[in-house]
Every structure is written in C-alpha cells, then in structure tokens.
Design a protein around this motif. Structure first.
Motif, PDB file in Angstrom:
ATOM      1  N   UNK A  59      -2.724   4.302 -13.106  1.00 16.47           N
ATOM      2  CA  UNK A  59      -3.943   4.767 -13.759  1.00 16.47           C
ATOM      3  C   UNK A  59      -4.908   5.290 -12.700  1.00 16.47           C
ATOM      4  N   UNK A  60      -5.777   6.223 -13.078  1.00 17.14           N
ATOM      5  CA  UNK A  60      -6.624   6.893 -12.069  1.00 17.14           C
ATOM      6  C   UNK A  60      -7.556   5.972 -11.296  1.00 17.14           C
ATOM      7  N   UNK A  61      -7.992   4.868 -11.888  1.00 17.02           N
ATOM      8  CA  UNK A  61      -9.003   4.033 -11.241  1.00 17.02           C
ATOM      9  C   UNK A  61      -8.447   3.149 -10.127  1.00 17.02           C
ATOM     10  N   UNK A  62      -7.142   3.042  -9.978  1.00 14.66           N
ATOM     11  CA  UNK A  62      -6.549   2.078  -9.060  1.00 14.66           C
ATOM     12  C   UNK A  62      -6.865   2.432  -7.609  1.00 14.66           C
ATOM     13  N   UNK A  63      -7.451   1.473  -6.880  1.00 20.65           N
ATOM     14  CA  UNK A  63      -7.701   1.591  -5.449  1.00 20.65           C
ATOM     15  C   UNK A  63      -6.472   1.021  -4.728  1.00 20.65           C
ATOM     16  N   UNK A  64      -5.706   1.880  -4.103  1.00 20.60           N
ATOM     17  CA  UNK A  64      -4.420   1.472  -3.525  1.00 20.60           C
ATOM     18  C   UNK A  64      -4.583   0.372  -2.491  1.00 20.60           C
ATOM     19  N   UNK A  65      -5.510   0.526  -1.563  1.00 24.87           N
ATOM     20  CA  UNK A  65      -5.672  -0.456  -0.490  1.00 24.87           C
ATOM     21  C   UNK A  65      -6.115  -1.806  -1.041  1.00 24.87           C
ATOM     22  N   UNK A  66      -7.078  -1.800  -1.924  1.00 24.92           N
ATOM     23  CA  UNK A  66      -7.545  -3.057  -2.499  1.00 24.92           C
ATOM     24  C   UNK A  66      -6.466  -3.726  -3.333  1.00 24.92           C
ATOM     25  N   UNK A  67      -5.717  -2.935  -4.073  1.00 25.09           N
ATOM     26  CA  UNK A  67      -4.666  -3.499  -4.909  1.00 25.09           C
ATOM     27  C   UNK A  67      -3.548  -4.092  -4.057  1.00 25.09           C
ATOM     28  N   UNK A  68      -3.273  -3.473  -2.922  1.00 27.50           N
ATOM     29  CA  UNK A  68      -2.247  -4.003  -2.026  1.00 27.50           C
ATOM     30  C   UNK A  68      -2.616  -5.392  -1.530  1.00 27.50           C
ATOM     31  N   UNK A  69      -3.881  -5.578  -1.167  1.00 32.89           N
ATOM     32  CA  UNK A  69      -4.355  -6.903  -0.761  1.00 32.89           C
ATOM     33  C   UNK A  69      -4.259  -7.885  -1.919  1.00 32.89           C
ATOM     34  N   UNK A  70      -4.628  -7.434  -3.098  1.00 38.02           N
ATOM     35  CA  UNK A  70      -4.650  -8.335  -4.243  1.00 38.02           C
ATOM     36  C   UNK A  70      -3.251  -8.819  -4.611  1.00 38.02           C
ATOM     37  N   UNK A 106       0.833  -1.205   0.000  1.00 38.72           N
ATOM     38  CA  UNK A 106       0.000   0.000   0.000  1.00 38.72           C
ATOM     39  C   UNK A 106       0.868   1.256   0.000  1.00 38.72           C
ATOM     40  N   UNK A 107       1.950   1.237   0.770  1.00 33.10           N
ATOM     41  CA  UNK A 107       2.842   2.393   0.796  1.00 33.10           C
ATOM     42  C   UNK A 107       3.514   2.633  -0.543  1.00 33.10           C
ATOM     43  N   UNK A 108       3.973   1.546  -1.186  1.00 29.10           N
ATOM     44  CA  UNK A 108       4.602   1.673  -2.500  1.00 29.10           C
ATOM     45  C   UNK A 108       3.605   2.178  -3.536  1.00 29.10           C
ATOM     46  N   UNK A 109       2.409   1.650  -3.503  1.00 30.11           N
ATOM     47  CA  UNK A 109       1.396   2.061  -4.479  1.00 30.11           C
ATOM     48  C   UNK A 109       0.942   3.503  -4.260  1.00 30.11           C
ATOM     49  N   UNK A 110       0.837   3.898  -2.990  1.00 31.20           N
ATOM     50  CA  UNK A 110       0.447   5.280  -2.711  1.00 31.20           C
ATOM     51  C   UNK A 110       1.494   6.252  -3.251  1.00 31.20           C
ATOM     52  N   UNK A 111       2.766   5.920  -3.071  1.00 33.12           N
ATOM     53  CA  UNK A 111       3.821   6.776  -3.606  1.00 33.12           C
ATOM     54  C   UNK A 111       3.839   6.722  -5.135  1.00 33.12           C
ATOM     55  N   UNK A 112       3.581   5.531  -5.684  1.00 33.65           N
ATOM     56  CA  UNK A 112       3.501   5.418  -7.140  1.00 33.65           C
ATOM     57  C   UNK A 112       2.385   6.304  -7.693  1.00 33.65           C
ATOM     58  N   UNK A 113       1.275   6.344  -6.997  1.00 35.34           N
ATOM     59  CA  UNK A 113       0.180   7.218  -7.432  1.00 35.34           C
ATOM     60  C   UNK A 113       0.609   8.680  -7.358  1.00 35.34           C
TER      61      UNK A 113
END
Length: 250
Positions: free
Chosen positions: A146-157, A133-140
C-alpha cells in the motif's frame, strides 16, 4: 603402511567435537544464561577436555557465543518466491519453526539482547532489518505494498515484532510450542495492514509454512545449502591432537 582413512576420521572427529561444544553451549546459555555458564561448565557438559575446547575456541566463552551468533541465525531454507512479501514472511516462519526445536537458536536470540552484544559477540538484528528493508523495497517496486508503507520503519517493526512475540510467548507459556502459531498470526496481521488487497489470497501464511520450507532444505542435501560448511581442519596432526585431547575414541 599408513591408513588413508585415518585423517578423514580424525577430521570428522574434530568437526563433531566443535559442533558438540556449540550445541552444549546453546543448551546451557538457554538454561543458565551467558553469565551463569562457565568454560568449565561447557567442557564438562560437552564431554571434552580443556585442551580440545581451547583449540577450537581460543577466545573462550566469548568465541563460542560469537560462533553461535554467526552460524545459527542464517537464511537457510529461504527460497525465491513469486512475491517478495512471501519471502519476507517465509524467513520469519522458518526461524519460528527452528527456534521451537533448536537450543542454539534460542540461545542466539537470548544472547542478541545482551547489553553489550554488538561489542562482544555481535547481534543479527541490523542484518535482518537490512534484509527486510530490501525485500520490502522490491515489494514496493512490484506494487505489492500500500502507498503509505514506510519501508525502513516497517523493516524495523518486523524484526521487533518477531522477537517480541517469541520472547513473550516463551515467558508466558514457559515453552516454545505456541511460537509458530503466534508468529503466523503476527504476519497475517502485518500483511493485512501493508499489502494491497489483491495480494492477500496469494500468500501462504500457514502455521506449518516454516516447517515445510526448512524440512525441504534439509532433505535437499549439501548442494542446496547457501551457508558455507565448517572449515576443514588444516592438518592431520591437528586432528590427531584433538582426538587425543578429547579422550580418544568416543
């Protein structure tokens, strides 16, 4: 006159004994499962004594499992990269390489899915999800997603997909030899779905990415390690006791 090198040798013996017990436990947990492995099995397979075993692991088998969980699933080998998505891929590829070669890591994965793992010896999944989640949040923030990415959900996935691919691959193939290729494909599909198109050619998603990173980490020596070393034994007398309990020189 005392031998100044003796305490150091005894200390190393104690460290080696502890590590041998952990390595042995990893192999037995993979082969026979946690419930199917007894303390007696661990002592016999590790070629140690009951006294030495309980001096290193007073809590018995649960403490061995806890040590495997705490000291095996690490971020070793991960390096700072230009893109945050690359770091998110890298840790998964490093662990894919390691789990193909390390019994202890295979055991840690197996242990992590035990029904009461969080209450007994712990589980790494919350920490890995938080890391993702931290990596994805910084990536965002950097405009990599892409705009649609839900960081928390993607981290779990990511964590769930990684574990699922490894477990299914091992179950179907009966070995870990194909894990790196399958995890590489998983990440390729993932970043194609969530990364901005201009970023895709910049990412290294090669099958041997994890091997290169982890090998470089190992060759870098202790100065490059982020994880703390095993604590030294507190006294020479304790080390001597371990040597005696372990049956003398090996």
């Amino acid at each position: 006159m005392s031998n100044p090198h003796r305490p150091r040798r005894q200390q190393q013996r104690a460290i080696d004994t502890r590590q041998r017990i952990l390595d042995t436990a990893g192999a037995l947990f993979v082969r026979d499962g946690y419930e199917g492995t007894s303390v007696g099995d661990l002592i016999a397979a590790a070629r140690t004594s009951k006294g030495a075993f309980y001096r290193h692991f007073p809590g018995g088998k649960i403490e061995v499992a806890t040590a495997i969980m705490q000291h095996t699933l690490t971020m070793d080998g991960l390096r700072e990269q230009r893109f945050m998505l690359q770091e998110a891929v890298d840790i998964g590829m490093i662990l894919a390489y390691r789990i193909s070669h390390e019994n202890a890591l295979q055991a840690a994965l197996k242990l992590s899915f035990h029904s009461n793992a969080p209450e007994t010896y712990g589980t790494p999944w919350p920490d890995w999800i938080d890391f993702n989640a931290g990596q994805l949040a910084e990536a965002r923030r950097r405009g990599e997603l892409k705009p649609f990415v839900d960081v928390e959900q993607q981290a779990h996935q990511i964590a769930g997909n990684w574990a699922g691919v490894v477990l299914v691959s091992n179950t179907v193939d009966r070995h870990m030899g194909n894990v790196e290729a399958r995890i590489s494909r998983m990440y390729r599909n993932l970043v194609t779905a969530i990364a901005v198109p201009d970023l895709l050619p910049e990412l290294d998603l090669s099958v041997d990415r994890g091997r290169h990173l982890y090998t470089a980490f190992l060759e870098g020596g202790p100065a490059d390690r982020e994880e703390p070393a095993e604590p030294a034994e507190s006294t020479a007398s304790a080390d001597a006791a371990d040597a005696a309990e372990d049956g003398g020189p090996e």
